[in-house]
Motif scaffolding. Structure first.
Motif, short mmCIF file in Angstrom:
data_model
loop_
_atom_site.label_atom_id
_atom_site.label_comp_id
_atom_site.label_asym_id
_atom_site.label_seq_id
_atom_site.Cartn_x
_atom_site.Cartn_y
_atom_site.Cartn_z
N LEU A 187 0.10 6.08 1.33
CA LEU A 187 -0.48 6.35 0.00
C LEU A 187 0.19 5.46 -1.06
O LEU A 187 -0.48 4.96 -1.97
CB LEU A 187 -0.32 7.82 -0.35
CG LEU A 187 -1.14 8.80 0.51
CD1 LEU A 187 -0.81 10.24 0.14
CD2 LEU A 187 -2.63 8.54 0.35
N SER A 188 1.49 5.26 -0.94
CA SER A 188 2.19 4.39 -1.88
C SER A 188 1.72 2.95 -1.77
O SER A 188 1.49 2.26 -2.78
CB SER A 188 3.71 4.46 -1.63
OG SER A 188 4.19 5.78 -1.77
N LEU A 189 1.55 2.47 -0.54
CA LEU A 189 1.11 1.10 -0.33
C LEU A 189 -0.33 0.89 -0.79
O LEU A 189 -0.68 -0.19 -1.30
CB LEU A 189 1.24 0.73 1.15
CG LEU A 189 2.68 0.58 1.66
CD1 LEU A 189 2.69 0.39 3.17
CD2 LEU A 189 3.36 -0.59 0.97
N MET A 190 -1.17 1.90 -0.64
CA MET A 190 -2.54 1.80 -1.12
C MET A 190 -2.56 1.61 -2.64
O MET A 190 -3.32 0.79 -3.17
CB MET A 190 -3.34 3.03 -0.72
CG MET A 190 -3.68 3.09 0.76
SD MET A 190 -4.35 4.70 1.27
CE MET A 190 -5.89 4.72 0.32
N ALA A 191 -1.73 2.36 -3.34
CA ALA A 191 -1.66 2.23 -4.80
C ALA A 191 -1.22 0.82 -5.20
O ALA A 191 -1.79 0.19 -6.10
CB ALA A 191 -0.70 3.27 -5.37
#
Length: 459
Positions: free
Chosen positions: A104-108
């Motif tokens: 989720l962090s990398l998607m952001a």
């Protein structure tokens, strides 16, 4: 089903375990190949170039997924080999929870820096918008891609190489069908290619997660176990973080190479995009066999059976050799028809670029196959320092040499850097294996075995 790789004739065990994994990679690579084929054949050379231009960026995300796959697989395999079932379950759930948070962090970050990174690698203006659109949709589905790859690592660490194959067959066929519907029927172009992959990966991810949960529940243990452990996450990270860094470093290096390729224009990009997909298919085949050898190594080291690892390496190298030779013959002598799969036109600069790339790199497939199998033993034993040294040497040399040779030889100079980097890195990896560096990793084996030692239930 769960399979103990510490019993039986090593060569036979490894062959039976690795063949489904090899078939799996064929279907896995059908994702990228189908995207490029449909884009090139039905949306034009510019669409093929747009998908290709975003490829090294998508590989950064894939690097994190593959690195996490490796990290969890090594630790879980060693716990499986040592028959420490509660800790094995904790390792599995700890991995899944940590990967959800990280993805989720990398998607952001991906959504935020998508266009700046495409500018950084000098994406030509005529394909920039389509490339950015494809990349944004890809990033939107990264959670599915990440969790599916981790589930695959869990399956293989338990000795099950067939379940991922079944999922990949279904998702790959679904991806191809959706590609044709979205691009040929609905005329969505690059967006259709991206959405087809998004949906297919999402379905495979959900099914894989449900199956992992079911398999873990059927391995019977007494009492409860923690679903998340910081100590276990640290153990997994010891292998996963170097693997992620190694994979990411490769992807960043490929971005520099892609930027250099982009400077030669859209036709060279299209030809390189087609040829590098074929090359990636081959290298991924070797990597998959090496991953199987890693699981075999980890289970047997966990069980304290080092001699079986040597037999496994010999069997693994022979398998990789049997794969390398046909690919070398196909791409060296029939590179033109192979590249034509991706293109509507059969001539021109794009075609010549793809054929030349394959002629230069394909004779060295046996060399790189040898490196990856030695890496498989090093990785499976947890000897990540040696593993990273050989890999970084390969990449640094390829990037530096490509920039040096691009001046006098043009785009052909970029392709020449591959064999040079592979050869030197292979010498390093093989020397580490022959010197027994993989025997030095005894982290899990040296701990006190406090868990119950009953055999797992066959699933």
């Amino acid at each position: 089903m769960v399979k103990d790789l510490t019993v039986g004739k090593p060569s036979s065990v490894l062959w039976r375990f690795s063949i489904p994994m090899f078939v799996s990679v064929i279907f896995q690579q059908m994702y990228n190949i189908a995207d490029s084929v449909v884009a090139g054949k039905f949306a034009g050379e510019a669409a093929l170039a747009a998908v290709g231009a975003s490829y090294p960026i998508t590989m950064i995300f894939m690097a994190v997924a593959v690195g996490s796959n490796i990290g969890c697989a090594v630790v879980i395999s060693q716990l499986f080999g040592a028959k420490r079932w509660k800790e094995m379950k904790t390792a599995i759930y700890t991995t899944l929870i940590a990967c959800i948070a990280l993805s989720l962090s990398l998607m952001a970050l991906g959504f935020l820096f998508c266009r700046p990174v495409m500018n950084l690698i000098q994406t030509p203006a005529d394909i920039f918008s389509d490339g950015a659109l494809y990349l944004r949709i890809y990033i939107g589905g990264f959670l599915f891609l990440y969790l599916y790859n981790v589930c695959t690592g869990i399956f293989t660490s338990l000795g099950d190489s067939r379940t991922p194959l079944y999922f990949l067959i279904g998702s790959s066929l679904g991806n191809i069908l959706l590609d044709m519907i979205f691009v040929i029927v609905f005329h969505w172009g690059v967006a259709g290619v991206a959405w087809a992959t998004f949906i297919a990966q999402g379905a495979a991810c959900v099914l894989a997660l449900l199956t992992v949960h079911k398999r873990i529940a059927e391995v019977k243990t007494e009492g409860s176990f923690p679903l998340f452990s910081w100590n276990m996450l640290k153990k997994i990270s010891v292998v996963a973080v170097p693997s992620i860094l190694q994979q990411s470093f490769i992807s960043v290096g490929n971005m520099f190479i892609q930027g250099l390729v982009n400077s030669f224009g859209s036709s060279v990009i299209a030809g390189y995009s087609a040829a590098v997909k074929l090359n990636t298919f081959t290298i991924t085949s070797f990597t998959t066999l090496a991953n199987g050898l890693s699981s075999f190594t980890a289970q047997n080291i966990g069980a304290g059976q080092e001699e079986r690892v040597k037999s496994g390496f010999k069997a693994g190298w022979f398998m990789a050799f049997c794969v390398a030779v046909p690919f070398t013959i196909l791409f060296f002598f029939f590179g033109g028809p192979a590249v034509t799969i991706f293109m509507e036109q059969t001539g021109g600069e794009a075609m010549n670029t793809g054929v030349t790339f394959l002629k230069i790199v394909s004779p060295f497939y046996v060399v790189v196959a040898t490196k990856l199998m030695a890496d498989g033993v090093l990785r499976g034993s947890g000897a990540m320092g040696c593993f990273m040294v050989a890999t970084f040497a390969d990449l640094i040399l390829r990037v530096l040499i490509s920039f040096v040779l691009a001046g006098p030889f043009g785009a052909d100079g970029i392709w020449m850097s591959w064999p040079i980097g592979w050869t030197i890195a292979t010498a390093l990896s093989l020397s580490f294996y022959l010197r027994g560096k993989w025997k030095l990793s005894r982290d899990l084996r040296s701990e006190e075995h406090t868990s119950e030692l009953q055999s797992p239930r066959t699933i």
